[in-house]
Scaffold this motif. Structure first.
Motif, PDB file in Angstrom:
ATOM      1  N   LEU A 198      -9.357  26.712  12.149  1.00  0.00           N
ATOM      2  CA  LEU A 198     -10.466  25.866  11.727  1.00  0.00           C
ATOM      3  C   LEU A 198     -11.844  26.433  12.064  1.00  0.00           C
ATOM      4  CD1 LEU A 198      -9.069  22.286  12.468  1.00  0.00           C
ATOM      5  CD2 LEU A 198      -9.275  23.447  10.264  1.00  0.00           C
ATOM      6  N   PRO A 199     -12.069  26.977  13.282  1.00  0.00           N
ATOM      7  CA  PRO A 199     -13.403  27.519  13.586  1.00  0.00           C
ATOM      8  C   PRO A 199     -13.807  28.683  12.680  1.00  0.00           C
ATOM      9  CG  PRO A 199     -12.135  27.191  15.601  1.00  0.00           C
ATOM     10  CD  PRO A 199     -11.184  27.033  14.463  1.00  0.00           C
ATOM     11  N   HIS A 200     -12.824  29.351  12.076  1.00  0.00           N
ATOM     12  CA  HIS A 200     -13.116  30.502  11.213  1.00  0.00           C
ATOM     13  C   HIS A 200     -13.277  30.087   9.753  1.00  0.00           C
ATOM     14  CE1 HIS A 200     -12.063  33.054  14.620  1.00  0.00           C
ATOM     15  NE2 HIS A 200     -11.022  32.280  14.798  1.00  0.00           N
ATOM     16  N   LEU A 201     -13.067  28.796   9.473  1.00  0.00           N
ATOM     17  CA  LEU A 201     -13.128  28.302   8.099  1.00  0.00           C
ATOM     18  C   LEU A 201     -14.041  27.084   8.000  1.00  0.00           C
ATOM     19  CD1 LEU A 201      -9.310  28.630   7.370  1.00  0.00           C
ATOM     20  CD2 LEU A 201     -11.119  30.064   6.386  1.00  0.00           C
ATOM     21  N   ASP A 202     -15.078  27.085   8.834  1.00  0.00           N
ATOM     22  CA  ASP A 202     -16.067  26.000   8.842  1.00  0.00           C
ATOM     23  C   ASP A 202     -15.416  24.634   9.045  1.00  0.00           C
ATOM     24  OD1 ASP A 202     -18.204  27.772   8.359  1.00  0.00           O
ATOM     25  OD2 ASP A 202     -17.846  27.714   6.200  1.00  0.00           O
ATOM     26  N   GLY A 203     -14.299  24.627   9.777  1.00  0.00           N
ATOM     27  CA  GLY A 203     -13.647  23.360  10.097  1.00  0.00           C
ATOM     28  C   GLY A 203     -12.899  22.729   8.941  1.00  0.00           C
ATOM     29  N   CYS A 204     -12.720  23.454   7.855  1.00  0.00           N
ATOM     30  CA  CYS A 204     -12.075  22.893   6.661  1.00  0.00           C
ATOM     31  C   CYS A 204     -10.550  22.922   6.805  1.00  0.00           C
ATOM     32  CB  CYS A 204     -12.496  23.659   5.415  1.00  0.00           C
ATOM     33  SG  CYS A 204     -11.759  23.023   3.899  1.00  0.00           S
ATOM     34  N   GLU A 205      -9.934  21.760   6.931  1.00  0.00           N
ATOM     35  CA  GLU A 205      -8.489  21.680   7.118  1.00  0.00           C
ATOM     36  C   GLU A 205      -7.726  22.126   5.874  1.00  0.00           C
ATOM     37  OE1 GLU A 205      -7.141  18.005   8.672  1.00  0.00           O
ATOM     38  OE2 GLU A 205      -8.479  18.036  10.413  1.00  0.00           O
ATOM     39  N   VAL A 206      -8.254  21.837   4.697  1.00  0.00           N
ATOM     40  CA  VAL A 206      -7.596  22.251   3.458  1.00  0.00           C
ATOM     41  C   VAL A 206      -7.570  23.777   3.358  1.00  0.00           C
ATOM     42  CG1 VAL A 206      -7.697  22.202   0.938  1.00  0.00           C
ATOM     43  CG2 VAL A 206      -8.190  20.117   2.251  1.00  0.00           C
ATOM     44  N   SER A 207      -8.683  24.414   3.713  1.00  0.00           N
ATOM     45  CA  SER A 207      -8.739  25.876   3.665  1.00  0.00           C
ATOM     46  C   SER A 207      -7.751  26.491   4.657  1.00  0.00           C
ATOM     47  CB  SER A 207     -10.155  26.363   3.973  1.00  0.00           C
ATOM     48  OG  SER A 207     -11.060  25.975   2.959  1.00  0.00           O
ATOM     49  N   ALA A 208      -7.634  25.906   5.846  1.00  0.00           N
ATOM     50  CA  ALA A 208      -6.685  26.422   6.835  1.00  0.00           C
ATOM     51  C   ALA A 208      -5.262  26.311   6.313  1.00  0.00           C
ATOM     52  CB  ALA A 208      -6.840  25.659   8.145  1.00  0.00           C
ATOM     53  N   ARG A 209      -4.951  25.172   5.717  1.00  0.00           N
ATOM     54  CA  ARG A 209      -3.602  24.978   5.143  1.00  0.00           C
ATOM     55  C   ARG A 209      -3.334  25.982   4.028  1.00  0.00           C
ATOM     56  NH1 ARG A 209      -3.434  20.031   1.458  1.00  0.00           N
ATOM     57  NH2 ARG A 209      -4.392  21.646   0.133  1.00  0.00           N
ATOM     58  N   ASP A 210      -4.330  26.158   3.144  1.00  0.00           N
ATOM     59  CA  ASP A 210      -4.145  27.075   2.017  1.00  0.00           C
ATOM     60  C   ASP A 210      -4.031  28.521   2.469  1.00  0.00           C
ATOM     61  OD1 ASP A 210      -4.283  24.894   0.353  1.00  0.00           O
ATOM     62  OD2 ASP A 210      -6.357  25.269  -0.300  1.00  0.00           O
ATOM     63  N   LEU A 211      -4.791  28.899   3.480  1.00  0.00           N
ATOM     64  CA  LEU A 211      -4.737  30.277   3.965  1.00  0.00           C
ATOM     65  C   LEU A 211      -3.378  30.574   4.583  1.00  0.00           C
ATOM     66  CD1 LEU A 211      -5.948  33.006   4.471  1.00  0.00           C
ATOM     67  CD2 LEU A 211      -7.161  32.080   6.459  1.00  0.00           C
ATOM     68  N   ILE A 212      -2.841  29.645   5.347  1.00  0.00           N
ATOM     69  CA  ILE A 212      -1.510  29.844   5.924  1.00  0.00           C
ATOM     70  C   ILE A 212      -0.478  29.984   4.812  1.00  0.00           C
ATOM     71  CG2 ILE A 212       0.332  28.753   7.275  1.00  0.00           C
ATOM     72  CD1 ILE A 212      -1.862  27.477   8.999  1.00  0.00           C
ATOM     73  N   HIS A 213      -0.579  29.149   3.802  1.00  0.00           N
ATOM     74  CA  HIS A 213       0.344  29.220   2.672  1.00  0.00           C
ATOM     75  C   HIS A 213       0.235  30.565   1.961  1.00  0.00           C
ATOM     76  CE1 HIS A 213       1.363  28.745  -1.640  1.00  0.00           C
ATOM     77  NE2 HIS A 213       2.366  28.011  -1.180  1.00  0.00           N
ATOM     78  N   ASP A 214      -0.986  30.997   1.703  1.00  0.00           N
ATOM     79  CA  ASP A 214      -1.185  32.258   0.989  1.00  0.00           C
ATOM     80  C   ASP A 214      -0.719  33.455   1.818  1.00  0.00           C
ATOM     81  OD1 ASP A 214      -2.243  30.755  -1.016  1.00  0.00           O
ATOM     82  OD2 ASP A 214      -4.323  31.400  -0.749  1.00  0.00           O
ATOM     83  N   MET A 215      -0.899  33.377   3.134  1.00  0.00           N
ATOM     84  CA  MET A 215      -0.441  34.463   4.000  1.00  0.00           C
ATOM     85  C   MET A 215       1.086  34.554   3.980  1.00  0.00           C
ATOM     86  SD  MET A 215      -1.720  36.908   5.808  1.00  0.00           S
ATOM     87  CE  MET A 215      -3.386  36.406   6.229  1.00  0.00           C
ATOM     88  N   LYS A 216       1.752  33.411   3.972  1.00  0.00           N
ATOM     89  CA  LYS A 216       3.218  33.412   3.896  1.00  0.00           C
ATOM     90  C   LYS A 216       3.694  33.918   2.544  1.00  0.00           C
ATOM     91  CE  LYS A 216       4.063  29.714   7.250  1.00  0.00           C
ATOM     92  NZ  LYS A 216       4.587  28.331   7.446  1.00  0.00           N
ATOM     93  N   THR A 217       2.961  33.577   1.501  1.00  0.00           N
ATOM     94  CA  THR A 217       3.311  34.056   0.165  1.00  0.00           C
ATOM     95  C   THR A 217       3.145  35.572   0.074  1.00  0.00           C
ATOM     96  OG1 THR A 217       2.621  31.942  -0.806  1.00  0.00           O
ATOM     97  CG2 THR A 217       2.806  33.834  -2.294  1.00  0.00           C
ATOM     98  N   ARG A 218       2.092  36.097   0.723  1.00  0.00           N
ATOM     99  CA  ARG A 218       1.853  37.542   0.729  1.00  0.00           C
ATOM    100  C   ARG A 218       2.907  38.274   1.541  1.00  0.00           C
ATOM    101  NH1 ARG A 218       2.011  42.124   1.373  1.00  0.00           N
ATOM    102  NH2 ARG A 218       0.344  43.682   1.702  1.00  0.00           N
TER     103      ARG A 218
END
Length: 352
Positions: A258-278
């Motif tokens: 969250l601190p690296h994504l301006d506190g955006c919970e949706v962005s954190a969720r999406d980044l984790i998903h995209d990292m797993k997809t990659r």
């Protein structure tokens, strides 16, 4: 004992006058961590000495914590400001215990010595002896020298910190990295300006070390850049990958991002998903706490480099976790040794 505490306070007043110095008033703490102190440092010697120096005004701003229970917060004080101008003979820093074991909460814990701990301690003593005899200097343009302190604006390093030690985390198969050298606190952009025994230096690092080790653990090969994801900043992706290695659960990883994504919970969720997809071949390891195991692997690679180059060949090597600084004349030797260390590590890492 008062003289030792005062000497430490004088050094702190000169270097970081606002830094608090902590100590424990819980008797059990002094028993549990006795391996990491000299025998003269006990509850009965330290606590009364601190109290006397507080009363004398040598130590100030005393934050007294309850002594009867383990709260995780220790009592602390600051050195009186006038100590900064006190004359004192030059002190030599002792490294203390070279093989350290911490629990998963980060507290030092005692252990029984084994053949392995004796062997590792002896290797570090040899490496540290070579480093102690070396002439290590830094010619970085932003560096400002103040005795044995080098200041980079608000960031300072202390050049009397020359002895390496290893820290294991929770078990002898986790962590184990080498710490303690002042060069490790110098920022990467300034490390190119090191001079070793009058020679210019080279720093060589392992690219994408933990992603490559993780894939080797799974018996797979990493294709491309582990930190490149469409639509995401690479620097943020690198942080995310490391967070996913070190977090022990999904919610911990999500919160750490969250601190690296301006506190955006949706962005954190999406980044984790995209990292797993990659990285589907290793996604099962994410947010499992695998990071400490990978640190143990890279620490053994570091050990191999130090044993081969410093102990066997007498070449001064300054380790910075996944990179090494050596005189330019030893660059080829370092590259070869690092390659062998990596090949050995990936051949034996396995998946269990």
């Amino acid at each position: 004992m008062q003289a030792v505490i005062v000497a430490d306070a004088v050094m702190s007043a000169r270097r970081e006058p606002l830094r608090r110095i902590s100590y424990s008033r819980r008797k059990g703490w002094w028993t549990d961590s006795s391996r990491y102190r000299g025998r003269e440092f006990t509850y009965d010697s330290v606590v009364p000495a601190v109290d006397a120096l507080i009363a004398a005004g040598v130590l100030v701003d005393h934050d007294l914590q309850p002594a009867g229970r383990a709260t995780g917060i220790q009592s602390s004080y600051r050195p009186a400001a006038w100590l900064a101008g006190t004359s004192m003979a030059r002190l030599r820093r002792k490294p203390g215990e070279l093989i350290r074991l911490k629990d998963l909460a980060g507290s030092l814990v005692s252990y029984r010595d084994t053949e392995r701990t004796h062997r590792e301690r002896k290797l570090l003593e040899k490496v540290n002896s070579l480093i102690a005899e070396a002439d290590i200097s830094l010619e970085a343009p932003d560096a400002h020298f103040d005795g044995d302190v080098i200041r980079f604006g608000k960031h300072s390093v202390y050049t009397d910190m020359r002895a390496l030690y290893r820290v294991f985390n929770g078990a002898w198969t986790q962590g184990g990295r080498f710490y303690g050298g002042w060069w490790q606190s110098v920022k990467s952009k300034d490390r190119q300006h090191f001079i070793l025994d009058g020679q210019r230096t080279t720093e060589v690092d392992y690219e994408q070390l933990h992603p490559r080790l993780l894939y080797a653990l799974a018996g797979k090969h990493l294709d491309g850049d582990a930190y490149t994801l469409s639509g995401w900043n690479r620097k943020v992706c690198k942080t995310a990958f490391n967070v996913l290695l070190n977090a022990s659960g999904y919610h911990e990883a999500h919160g750490a991002l969250l601190p690296h994504l301006d506190g955006c919970e949706v962005s954190a969720r999406d980044l984790i998903h995209d990292m797993k997809t990659r990285h589907p071949k290793v996604a099962r390891y994410f947010h499992s706490g695998i990071g400490l195991r990978l640190q143990n692997v890279d620490s053994e690679m570091c050990r191999f480099v130090l044993a081969d180059m410093s102990v066997k060949k007498g070449i001064v090597v300054l380790p910075v976790h996944d990179s090494f600084i050596v005189p330019e004349t030893a660059t080829d030797e370092l590259v070869t040794t690092m390659r062998v260390a990596f090949e050995r590590a990936t051949a034996n890492i396995g998946d269990n």
